[in-house]
Design a protein around this motif. Structure first.
Motif, PDB file in Angstrom:
ATOM      1  N   SER A 246      48.414  39.869  -3.376  1.00  0.00           N
ATOM      2  CA  SER A 246      49.293  40.790  -2.608  1.00  0.00           C
ATOM      3  C   SER A 246      49.541  41.927  -3.445  1.00  0.00           C
ATOM      4  CB  SER A 246      50.308  40.236  -2.129  1.00  0.00           C
ATOM      5  OG  SER A 246      51.368  39.686  -3.399  1.00  0.00           O
ATOM      6  N   ALA A 247      49.939  43.237  -2.909  1.00  0.00           N
ATOM      7  CA  ALA A 247      50.313  44.160  -3.669  1.00  0.00           C
ATOM      8  C   ALA A 247      51.374  44.125  -4.504  1.00  0.00           C
ATOM      9  CB  ALA A 247      50.457  45.251  -2.421  1.00  0.00           C
ATOM     10  N   ASP A 248      52.414  43.438  -3.977  1.00  0.00           N
ATOM     11  CA  ASP A 248      53.525  43.038  -4.793  1.00  0.00           C
ATOM     12  C   ASP A 248      53.163  42.278  -5.946  1.00  0.00           C
ATOM     13  OD1 ASP A 248      56.132  43.673  -4.101  1.00  0.00           O
ATOM     14  OD2 ASP A 248      55.946  42.136  -2.249  1.00  0.00           O
ATOM     15  N   ALA A 249      52.155  41.314  -5.891  1.00  0.00           N
ATOM     16  CA  ALA A 249      51.773  40.552  -7.024  1.00  0.00           C
ATOM     17  C   ALA A 249      51.433  41.438  -8.486  1.00  0.00           C
ATOM     18  CB  ALA A 249      50.540  39.750  -6.662  1.00  0.00           C
ATOM     19  N   ALA A 250      50.795  42.553  -7.970  1.00  0.00           N
ATOM     20  CA  ALA A 250      50.311  43.182  -9.330  1.00  0.00           C
ATOM     21  C   ALA A 250      51.400  43.778 -10.013  1.00  0.00           C
ATOM     22  CB  ALA A 250      49.420  44.447  -8.816  1.00  0.00           C
ATOM     23  N   ARG A 251      52.620  44.522  -9.015  1.00  0.00           N
ATOM     24  CA  ARG A 251      53.757  44.636  -9.702  1.00  0.00           C
ATOM     25  C   ARG A 251      54.399  43.946 -10.533  1.00  0.00           C
ATOM     26  NH1 ARG A 251      53.416  48.693  -4.843  1.00  0.00           N
ATOM     27  NH2 ARG A 251      54.437  46.916  -3.696  1.00  0.00           N
ATOM     28  N   ASP A 252      54.342  42.660  -9.821  1.00  0.00           N
ATOM     29  CA  ASP A 252      55.113  41.320 -10.505  1.00  0.00           C
ATOM     30  C   ASP A 252      54.351  41.133 -11.824  1.00  0.00           C
ATOM     31  OD1 ASP A 252      56.658  41.313  -8.265  1.00  0.00           O
ATOM     32  OD2 ASP A 252      55.787  39.636  -7.357  1.00  0.00           O
ATOM     33  N   PHE A 253      53.105  40.894 -12.057  1.00  0.00           N
ATOM     34  CA  PHE A 253      52.367  40.761 -13.117  1.00  0.00           C
ATOM     35  C   PHE A 253      52.737  41.918 -14.252  1.00  0.00           C
ATOM     36  CE2 PHE A 253      48.686  38.633 -10.614  1.00  0.00           C
ATOM     37  CZ  PHE A 253      49.291  37.401 -10.800  1.00  0.00           C
ATOM     38  N   ALA A 254      52.764  43.028 -13.780  1.00  0.00           N
ATOM     39  CA  ALA A 254      52.920  44.186 -14.685  1.00  0.00           C
ATOM     40  C   ALA A 254      54.604  43.938 -15.425  1.00  0.00           C
ATOM     41  CB  ALA A 254      53.044  45.616 -13.956  1.00  0.00           C
ATOM     42  N   ALA A 255      55.456  43.584 -14.537  1.00  0.00           N
ATOM     43  CA  ALA A 255      56.610  43.519 -15.041  1.00  0.00           C
ATOM     44  C   ALA A 255      57.000  42.403 -15.744  1.00  0.00           C
ATOM     45  CB  ALA A 255      57.672  43.551 -13.757  1.00  0.00           C
ATOM     46  N   ALA A 256      56.318  41.276 -15.409  1.00  0.00           N
ATOM     47  CA  ALA A 256      56.730  39.956 -16.193  1.00  0.00           C
ATOM     48  C   ALA A 256      56.108  39.520 -17.302  1.00  0.00           C
ATOM     49  CB  ALA A 256      56.615  38.944 -15.207  1.00  0.00           C
ATOM     50  N   LEU A 257      54.651  39.712 -17.104  1.00  0.00           N
ATOM     51  CA  LEU A 257      53.886  38.856 -18.029  1.00  0.00           C
ATOM     52  C   LEU A 257      53.855  39.359 -19.720  1.00  0.00           C
ATOM     53  CD1 LEU A 257      50.589  38.701 -15.971  1.00  0.00           C
ATOM     54  CD2 LEU A 257      52.054  36.911 -16.238  1.00  0.00           C
ATOM     55  N   ASP A 258      54.525  40.350 -19.843  1.00  0.00           N
ATOM     56  CA  ASP A 258      54.607  40.739 -21.329  1.00  0.00           C
ATOM     57  C   ASP A 258      55.929  40.401 -22.115  1.00  0.00           C
ATOM     58  OD1 ASP A 258      52.040  42.020 -21.057  1.00  0.00           O
ATOM     59  OD2 ASP A 258      52.347  43.989 -21.597  1.00  0.00           O
ATOM     60  N   LEU A 259      56.559  39.960 -21.013  1.00  0.00           N
ATOM     61  CA  LEU A 259      58.002  39.449 -21.490  1.00  0.00           C
ATOM     62  C   LEU A 259      57.875  38.029 -22.166  1.00  0.00           C
ATOM     63  CD1 LEU A 259      60.163  40.275 -18.243  1.00  0.00           C
ATOM     64  CD2 LEU A 259      59.593  41.771 -20.406  1.00  0.00           C
ATOM     65  N   PRO A 260      59.054  37.577 -22.900  1.00  0.00           N
ATOM     66  CA  PRO A 260      58.934  36.418 -23.789  1.00  0.00           C
ATOM     67  C   PRO A 260      59.288  35.272 -22.695  1.00  0.00           C
ATOM     68  CG  PRO A 260      60.847  37.545 -24.230  1.00  0.00           C
ATOM     69  CD  PRO A 260      60.078  38.552 -23.490  1.00  0.00           C
ATOM     70  N   ILE A 261      58.309  34.839 -22.008  1.00  0.00           N
ATOM     71  CA  ILE A 261      58.547  33.941 -20.752  1.00  0.00           C
ATOM     72  C   ILE A 261      57.461  32.869 -21.297  1.00  0.00           C
ATOM     73  CG2 ILE A 261      59.797  35.378 -19.134  1.00  0.00           C
ATOM     74  CD1 ILE A 261      56.878  35.544 -17.536  1.00  0.00           C
ATOM     75  N   ASP A 262      57.728  31.596 -20.316  1.00  0.00           N
ATOM     76  CA  ASP A 262      56.785  30.438 -20.719  1.00  0.00           C
ATOM     77  C   ASP A 262      55.574  30.606 -19.825  1.00  0.00           C
ATOM     78  OD1 ASP A 262      58.124  28.753 -23.006  1.00  0.00           O
ATOM     79  OD2 ASP A 262      59.672  29.332 -21.745  1.00  0.00           O
ATOM     80  N   GLY A 263      55.718  31.214 -18.964  1.00  0.00           N
ATOM     81  CA  GLY A 263      54.587  31.091 -17.833  1.00  0.00           C
ATOM     82  C   GLY A 263      55.136  31.835 -16.343  1.00  0.00           C
ATOM     83  N   ILE A 264      54.222  31.804 -15.419  1.00  0.00           N
ATOM     84  CA  ILE A 264      54.444  32.072 -14.079  1.00  0.00           C
ATOM     85  C   ILE A 264      54.398  31.019 -13.243  1.00  0.00           C
ATOM     86  CG2 ILE A 264      54.045  34.550 -14.639  1.00  0.00           C
ATOM     87  CD1 ILE A 264      51.385  34.123 -13.094  1.00  0.00           C
ATOM     88  N   VAL A 265      55.209  31.273 -11.984  1.00  0.00           N
ATOM     89  CA  VAL A 265      55.022  30.401 -10.754  1.00  0.00           C
ATOM     90  C   VAL A 265      54.247  31.224  -9.923  1.00  0.00           C
ATOM     91  CG1 VAL A 265      55.957  29.091  -9.098  1.00  0.00           C
ATOM     92  CG2 VAL A 265      56.876  29.109 -11.415  1.00  0.00           C
ATOM     93  N   VAL A 266      52.835  30.549  -9.389  1.00  0.00           N
ATOM     94  CA  VAL A 266      52.245  31.540  -8.462  1.00  0.00           C
ATOM     95  C   VAL A 266      52.330  30.641  -6.938  1.00  0.00           C
ATOM     96  CG1 VAL A 266      49.813  32.118  -7.836  1.00  0.00           C
ATOM     97  CG2 VAL A 266      50.662  31.876 -10.031  1.00  0.00           C
TER      98      VAL A 266
END
Lengths: 296, 296, 296
Positions: free
Chosen positions: A74-94
């Motif tokens: 989705s279009a939202d996903a690209a923005r979510d990836f950009a906002a989240a993936l560089d943060l100190p998190i353990d992962g994502i829920v898809v």
């Protein structure tokens, strides 16, 4: 594998709820940019994500922290990836994983982020559409190196298939059984459906106990109370641990006498039951035994 | 897609029953050249098919009209195709679909008839053998452009697998769940099993309500009374519509306040439930709401 | 196909139990070199295998005799094959069948033994792991020429998937349904799970009756009492036979009157029910009808 008895979701735009995470007992937490956050609020929520993650880490949130992004292509996903993936998190829920193309889109974004940050990210895939359940074996096999867990989403699944939710969940027994089978055949943990009736603790406990019977490792939770109930249901009870110890002792005695089967408390016991008993006792060393109060 | 809550079967050699079709309320009708008509009667029934179809059309039968042919690669099937496919019908019901070769045989006959008549024909495939259920994903994907619906035939399936029918249908829960999943994953409607206990209206209603929970759009029927019960069970009740409207209102209010989840009547509501509520309300515009009297 | 209502297991190191086989009524017997025999006892058990098989044959054991070997690619399996395959047995039971490589390993050993001895050996495959259930369609299709039966092992399956056994077996309904479907779609008999609660005859009977509803031909048994109960549950009862005869008579009368459906005892009867009735009556000629006493 770390315990995953309870995975608590809170909307990404509800800082009041997210700030409670460090005081709760969930095995993992999810900041939800998808269904829990209205579309009109998502951009603002993405903007505050970096800060709230930093705040939770500063508050020494011990458990794993995930971000639920929107559906992979989705279009939202690209923005979510950009906002989240560089943060100190353990992962994502898809959510709504359905096709290999969804895996490739998510995997590409994750791999690039890992290259940038040097950190390792896990993924939890939600299987919650008719196509997702149909493809679950190949999706799990294709993405097993990345997956921390497969989760079954009953609400979305039933909406997608055009059915209705039942309190006894018989309408999803097939899909729920199939998802845990795919997960386990691929050596991945499985997380069970949300129980939406948040005032009904007995109903939650019954649902969770059956999920554990099916092989689920834990449950997606939407309130702190559900976290407590899930931790309890997905831990061996004191009674289970004692029965397992009795079984192991009796079986060991029998083996020394040259017997591979024994009768114990009404059942003929052989190797598979012995292995289950050993798993319970080993697990009891890791997880605090539950009171059994929530057991059905 | 047109409503397919009730698909009423009558044997092709029972003109007395077929002539009642225009006075009944089924969403679709089937003139049955297969199991309902004894083998010795089939040739005669084929001979009268043209006339009875013309008579039903003249009587302004509004609903869709199908002919059930014999299994696709049988000697009977070729004769059935020859007798039925050039008539002004909406399509055929193909029993015991099991292999792609069955699809190819039926598809070839249908496509030639369409070329001759210039009319478009649909197909409803019956999945009712062990091999058919095993292959249902590939059959549905292979024939999805033609299929109006996939139907699950419990009586034949249980006969083929060597089991026994139960009143609670637990012995077919797997196959029945798998057929509706394949149908929905391919964007096709699903039709539920015949309920053979024709005097048991409560049993029919319970069976139909559960079929709707599973995602079935309707049920194969064998009496006019079952048609009424099926139309009722597969329509939203007044109560369902009102609950859906309340949910939509409450959720819209919440969204304006920046919330993506609300608690309503004991459940935490989010996007999938909202989509189900919108589907119910949209549907209520098409189908007359049921009284709910037959609901379990 | 021979009747396979009851398949009685006894450990290979328990000569006292094995010597009882000729006095019992099982349709087939298994000398168990796997889980029933402690690892430390297996080498000795292999050493006595030739003698006990000869003894059972001399005692005119009429039923089929199998040896359960260890999992196909284990070190134990090679020793088991060497000890068992040249003996006058009817075949082997292969546990934990999961991959085609397991089939190839077992098949190669069996085929070599057949070349040496000139005798024909059958195989019963146990599907009892998450991977085995995932692959069951392809395993059954790949090995169908050799297989006498597919058996579903609930205890090992639940251990492997990380779940818990329930008295109502709802946690294995999916896997148990899927195994019988694969078996029947490949023209193979299916054998149902062990019922470990050996004092609970009513529980066994309920479990067995449901297995028969699902299409299972028989059950794996672990006591002589379970053999009696299984023979009873998997044979048509006097009542079933009489109802089947009534149905056939009524349906034949209807056919002569040109009708393909009749109402009988509350149900609308057509071809699939007639075929089930014929199967019951034909079967009644082979198996002694059960008293029905153990029926639920």
């Amino acid at each position: 594998m770390r315990l995953l008895r309870s995975l608590l979701f809170a909307p990404a735009n509800r800082l009041d709820l997210l700030r409670k995470f460090p005081r709760l007992d969930a095995d993992a937490y999810v900041i939800d940019l998808e269904d829990g956050t209205p579309a009109a609020e998502r951009e603002r929520a993405r903007g505050s994500l970096s800060e709230i993650v930093a705040e939770l880490r500063a508050a020494r949130l011990a458990a794993a922290l995930f971000v639920r992004v929107n559906a992979a292509r989705s279009a939202d996903a690209a923005r979510d990836f950009a906002a989240a993936l560089d943060l100190p998190i353990d992962g994502i829920v898809v959510p709504k994983l359905a096709e290999r193309a969804d895996v490739r889109a998510a995997e590409a974004a994750i791999a690039r982020a890992e290259d940038r940050t040097g950190r390792r990210l896990g993924a939890i895939a939600l299987i919650e559409t008719a196509i997702g359940v149909t493809n679950v074996d190949r999706l799990a096999a294709y993405w097993r190196a990345r997956l921390v867990a497969l989760a079954f989403g009953a609400e979305d699944f039933v909406t997608d298939i055009g059915g209705r939710r039942r309190a006894d969940s018989r309408e999803v027994l097939y899909a729920r059984s199939r998802v845990v089978l795919s997960a386990r055949a691929n050596g991945i943990a499985a997380l069970d459906q949300v129980f939406p009736w948040i005032q009904d603790s007995d109903g939650f406990a019954t649902d969770a106990q059956f999920a554990r019977d099916l092989g689920y490792a834990g449950k997606m939770c939407i309130t702190p109370k559900q976290v407590e109930l899930a931790n309890d249901a997905f831990s061996p009870s004191v009674d289970e641990i004692e029965r397992s110890r009795r079984l192991i002792r009796a079986y060991d005695d029998a083996k020394h006498a040259g017997r591979g089967t024994i009768e114990l408390e009404g059942a003929l016991v052989d190797e598979p039951m012995l292995r289950r008993a050993h798993a319970i006792v080993a697990w009891a060393g890791e997880a605090k035994p539950s009171s059994g109060a929530a057991s059905s």
